[in-house]
Design an enzyme around this catalytic site. Structure first.
Site, PDB file in Angstrom:
ATOM      1  N   ASN A  52      49.609  63.984 -18.897  1.00 38.11           N
ATOM      2  CA  ASN A  52      48.438  64.735 -19.348  1.00 38.11           C
ATOM      3  C   ASN A  52      47.141  64.002 -19.005  1.00 38.11           C
ATOM      4  O   ASN A  52      46.069  64.383 -19.453  1.00 38.11           O
ATOM      5  CB  ASN A  52      48.491  64.967 -20.856  1.00 38.11           C
ATOM      6  CG  ASN A  52      49.658  65.852 -21.246  1.00 38.11           C
ATOM      7  OD1 ASN A  52      50.028  66.754 -20.522  1.00 38.11           O
ATOM      8  ND2 ASN A  52      50.235  65.584 -22.398  1.00 38.11           N
ATOM      9  N   HIS A 140      50.519  77.047 -29.173  1.00 40.47           N
ATOM     10  CA  HIS A 140      51.224  75.772 -29.340  1.00 40.47           C
ATOM     11  C   HIS A 140      51.890  75.638 -30.721  1.00 40.47           C
ATOM     12  O   HIS A 140      51.399  76.179 -31.717  1.00 40.47           O
ATOM     13  CB  HIS A 140      50.188  74.660 -29.164  1.00 40.47           C
ATOM     14  CG  HIS A 140      50.734  73.284 -29.071  1.00 40.47           C
ATOM     15  ND1 HIS A 140      50.742  72.410 -30.134  1.00 40.47           N
ATOM     16  CD2 HIS A 140      51.290  72.619 -28.033  1.00 40.47           C
ATOM     17  CE1 HIS A 140      51.266  71.252 -29.749  1.00 40.47           C
ATOM     18  NE2 HIS A 140      51.608  71.354 -28.481  1.00 40.47           N
ATOM     19  N   GLU A 184      44.798  79.693 -27.167  1.00 41.13           N
ATOM     20  CA  GLU A 184      44.497  78.507 -26.372  1.00 41.13           C
ATOM     21  C   GLU A 184      43.604  78.966 -25.233  1.00 41.13           C
ATOM     22  O   GLU A 184      43.524  80.166 -24.953  1.00 41.13           O
ATOM     23  CB  GLU A 184      45.798  77.899 -25.811  1.00 41.13           C
ATOM     24  CG  GLU A 184      46.587  77.175 -26.869  1.00 41.13           C
ATOM     25  CD  GLU A 184      47.975  76.740 -26.395  1.00 41.13           C
ATOM     26  OE1 GLU A 184      48.135  76.365 -25.216  1.00 41.13           O
ATOM     27  OE2 GLU A 184      48.894  76.778 -27.220  1.00 41.13           O
ATOM     28  N   SER A 188      49.662  75.993 -22.442  1.00 43.52           N
ATOM     29  CA  SER A 188      50.337  74.744 -22.105  1.00 43.52           C
ATOM     30  C   SER A 188      51.634  74.923 -21.334  1.00 43.52           C
ATOM     31  O   SER A 188      52.091  73.977 -20.701  1.00 43.52           O
ATOM     32  CB  SER A 188      50.591  73.932 -23.369  1.00 43.52           C
ATOM     33  OG  SER A 188      51.356  74.677 -24.288  1.00 43.52           O
ATOM     34  N   ASP A 214      41.757  76.746 -28.886  1.00 39.84           N
ATOM     35  CA  ASP A 214      42.260  75.392 -28.666  1.00 39.84           C
ATOM     36  C   ASP A 214      42.152  75.065 -27.178  1.00 39.84           C
ATOM     37  O   ASP A 214      42.871  75.623 -26.361  1.00 39.84           O
ATOM     38  CB  ASP A 214      43.711  75.311 -29.152  1.00 39.84           C
ATOM     39  CG  ASP A 214      44.289  73.899 -29.025  1.00 39.84           C
ATOM     40  OD1 ASP A 214      43.681  73.050 -28.346  1.00 39.84           O
ATOM     41  OD2 ASP A 214      45.373  73.659 -29.606  1.00 39.84           O
ATOM     42  N   HIS A 217      44.022  71.698 -23.147  1.00 41.08           N
ATOM     43  CA  HIS A 217      44.200  71.470 -21.702  1.00 41.08           C
ATOM     44  C   HIS A 217      42.965  71.855 -20.898  1.00 41.08           C
ATOM     45  O   HIS A 217      42.992  71.824 -19.673  1.00 41.08           O
ATOM     46  CB  HIS A 217      45.411  72.249 -21.193  1.00 41.08           C
ATOM     47  CG  HIS A 217      46.660  71.928 -21.935  1.00 41.08           C
ATOM     48  ND1 HIS A 217      47.403  70.796 -21.699  1.00 41.08           N
ATOM     49  CD2 HIS A 217      47.279  72.574 -22.954  1.00 41.08           C
ATOM     50  CE1 HIS A 217      48.430  70.764 -22.523  1.00 41.08           C
ATOM     51  NE2 HIS A 217      48.382  71.836 -23.301  1.00 41.08           N
ATOM     52  N   LYS A 248      44.645  64.097 -24.136  1.00 42.01           N
ATOM     53  CA  LYS A 248      45.073  64.491 -22.787  1.00 42.01           C
ATOM     54  C   LYS A 248      44.053  63.991 -21.754  1.00 42.01           C
ATOM     55  O   LYS A 248      43.949  62.795 -21.566  1.00 42.01           O
ATOM     56  CB  LYS A 248      45.336  65.984 -22.781  1.00 42.01           C
ATOM     57  CG  LYS A 248      46.590  66.231 -23.644  1.00 42.01           C
ATOM     58  CD  LYS A 248      46.963  67.647 -23.872  1.00 42.01           C
ATOM     59  CE  LYS A 248      48.301  67.669 -24.623  1.00 42.01           C
ATOM     60  NZ  LYS A 248      48.343  68.598 -25.728  1.00 42.01           N
TER      61      LYS A 248
HETATM   62  C1  LIG Z   1      48.973  68.688 -27.034  1.00 41.88           C
HETATM   63  C2  LIG Z   1      48.469  69.843 -27.782  1.00 41.88           C
HETATM   64  C3  LIG Z   1      48.085  69.742 -29.117  1.00 41.88           C
HETATM   65  C4  LIG Z   1      48.318  68.492 -29.908  1.00 41.88           C
HETATM   66  O1  LIG Z   1      47.336  67.545 -29.661  1.00 41.88           O
HETATM   67  P1  LIG Z   1      47.643  66.021 -30.000  1.00 41.88           P
HETATM   68  O2  LIG Z   1      46.296  65.391 -29.987  1.00 41.88           O
HETATM   69  O3  LIG Z   1      48.561  65.528 -28.949  1.00 41.88           O
HETATM   70  O4  LIG Z   1      48.292  65.979 -31.354  1.00 41.88           O
HETATM   71  C5  LIG Z   1      47.511  70.832 -29.721  1.00 41.88           C
HETATM   72  N1  LIG Z   1      47.357  71.995 -29.062  1.00 41.88           N
HETATM   73  C6  LIG Z   1      47.765  72.148 -27.795  1.00 41.88           C
HETATM   74  C7  LIG Z   1      47.585  73.466 -27.115  1.00 41.88           C
HETATM   75  C8  LIG Z   1      48.341  71.085 -27.115  1.00 41.88           C
HETATM   76  O5  LIG Z   1      48.755  71.233 -25.863  1.00 41.88           O
END
Ligand SMILES: *Cc1c(COP(=O)(O)O)cnc(C)c1O
Length: 391
Positions: A52, A140, A184, A188, A214, A217, A248
């Site tokens: 990531n 997610h 998102e 992901s 969210d 990514h 990430k």
């Molecule tokens: C990786 C991820 C998370 C979690 O984030 P962390 O900081 O690793 O706990 C939350 N939402 C999505 C869409 C993710 O890909």
């Protein structure tokens, strides 16, 4: 007596594990060692296509050295020793949050220990039985858990099906005090990208709808200044909960929401995963701020990542496989679990570390290889990868 019960109880677990193994779904923690874009596993050195670290910042020694040269003595602190509500709210937090707010042009921002804390904490805090959550089918696991922990009613709409979402909003907006649409930006597993501008347009039709996005990514990777898909699509100001993680592309740890001040104040009072956990160490928060302050300078890396990602997507489509991706996350859907495992091993034998993703992480029958690209990959390496993938 206890000794007699114990093996039986453990036996239940063993039975479950045996079942998982039998259907090719047993997970184990991989023994790997990373160095830049390379990864070593099973005695083999491979190009890491499962990282990531999208912009290669986590392994950028020059960046790290600059940080260590300039970091304030005050921030060289490896534990906050407390929740932020007690004595853990170090100055580094205030500095990071005010930089976030100013970059995004927002009233305020709030930082959390991880994206998992963020997504399991915000939704339960801001919803009640009078709230309806409308969530994309593919959000997610951390968002699913947040929804489960909340008292709200939830309906999952078909992935990116905004016509269905429009109908759900029309049908239910009168029945609830508040509706929160959850998505998102870059998904992901499929790597496709939400039309945030369309979601904003839908949200604006009703006074009681809020939008939760969210950008796990998307942050650092998308947008002229690296502020994510919301920047790219010109709707930074229109998202009520603009979230992302630092784990990430940001090469750090933690997560953030950019929001109005009243929402921040409310979360500080109600969000259990903020209140009841030890704050991140100041050194990590200072590093995050340092990386964030450099985001604007990373445009060349973003452009290179976009270019090599387009090459791989094209190669997959040319090989006759449909590919939903519009980003650096690129699935090669093969269907059966065994086939995904076999194809991943084959790629690894040729020096490309890509992992199979299987149900329940993705829908039944859509086992896949998941390429997660970093800007450190050179065009020549991408050409070899495309060639091997088609073999
Ligand atoms: C990786 C991820 C998370 C979690 O984030 P962390 O900081 O690793 O706990 C939350 N939402 C999505 C869409 C993710 O890909």
């Amino acid at each position: 007596m206890e000794n007699e019960i114990q093996p039986g109880l453990d036996g239940d677990f063993q039975l479950e594990l045996d079942k998982l193994e039998a259907c090719g779904n047993l997970r184990v923690l991989p023994e790997t060692c990373s160095e830049g874009k390379w990864i070593e596993a099973g005695g083999r050195r491979m190009l890491n296509l499962s990282s990531n670290d999208y912009l290669g910042l986590a392994s950028d020694k020059a960046l790290r050295e600059e940080f260590l040269r300039t970091v304030k003595e005050r921030d060289l602190c490896f534990s906050s020793s407390s929740s932020r509500l007690l004595t853990g709210n170090f100055p580094a937090y205030r500095e990071l949050e005010s930089l976030l707010a100013s970059l995004f042009g927002a009233e305020s921002a709030l930082v959390f220990s991880s994206g998992y804390h963020m997504n399991t904490g915000i939704l339960p805090a801001v919803t009640d039985a009078n709230t309806l959550i409308l969530a994309d089918k593919l959000v997610h696991a951390s968002l699913i858990d947040g929804i489960r922990l909340s008292a709200a009613k939830c309906i999952r709409y078909r992935h990116q099906d905004y016509a269905q979402l429009e109908n759900l909003l029309a049908k239910h907006h009168g029945e609830y005090h508040r509706i929160i649409v959850v998505t998102e930006s870059v998904f992901s597993m499929d790597g496709d990208v939400a039309s945030l501008d369309r979601l904003v347009e839908l949200k604006r039709r009703y006074a009681n709808v809020m939008l939760y996005v969210d950008e796990a990514h998307g942050i650092a990777v998308r947008g002229q200044r690296g502020l994510g898909v919301a920047e790219e699509q010109g709707c930074l100001k229109d998202i009520d909960f603009l979230c992302g993680t630092f784990g990430k592309a940001m090469a750090s740890v933690g997560a953030y929401v950019v929001c109005r001040k009243v929402i921040r104040d409310y979360l500080v009072n109600r969000m259990r995963t903020l209140i009841f956990t030890t704050a991140l160490p100041p050194i990590n928060v200072a590093w995050t701020r340092f990386v964030l302050s450099h985001l604007e300078d990373m445009q060349a890396r973003r452009e290179h990542l976009a270019k090599i990602s387009a090459s791989l997507r094209t190669a997959i489509r040319e090989s006759g496989v449909e590919c939903p991706s519009e980003s650096h996350i690129i699935p090669l859907v093969v269907g059966a679990n065994e086939k995904a495992i076999w194809k991943a091993l084959q790629m690894q034998e040729h020096g490309f570390y890509v992992l199979p993703v299987r149900p329940p992480t993705v829908p039944e029958g859509t086992a896949r290889l998941r390429f997660s690209l970093t800007s450190l990959i050179e065009e020549e390496e991408m050409a070899r990868l495309c060639h091997e993938m088609k073999a």
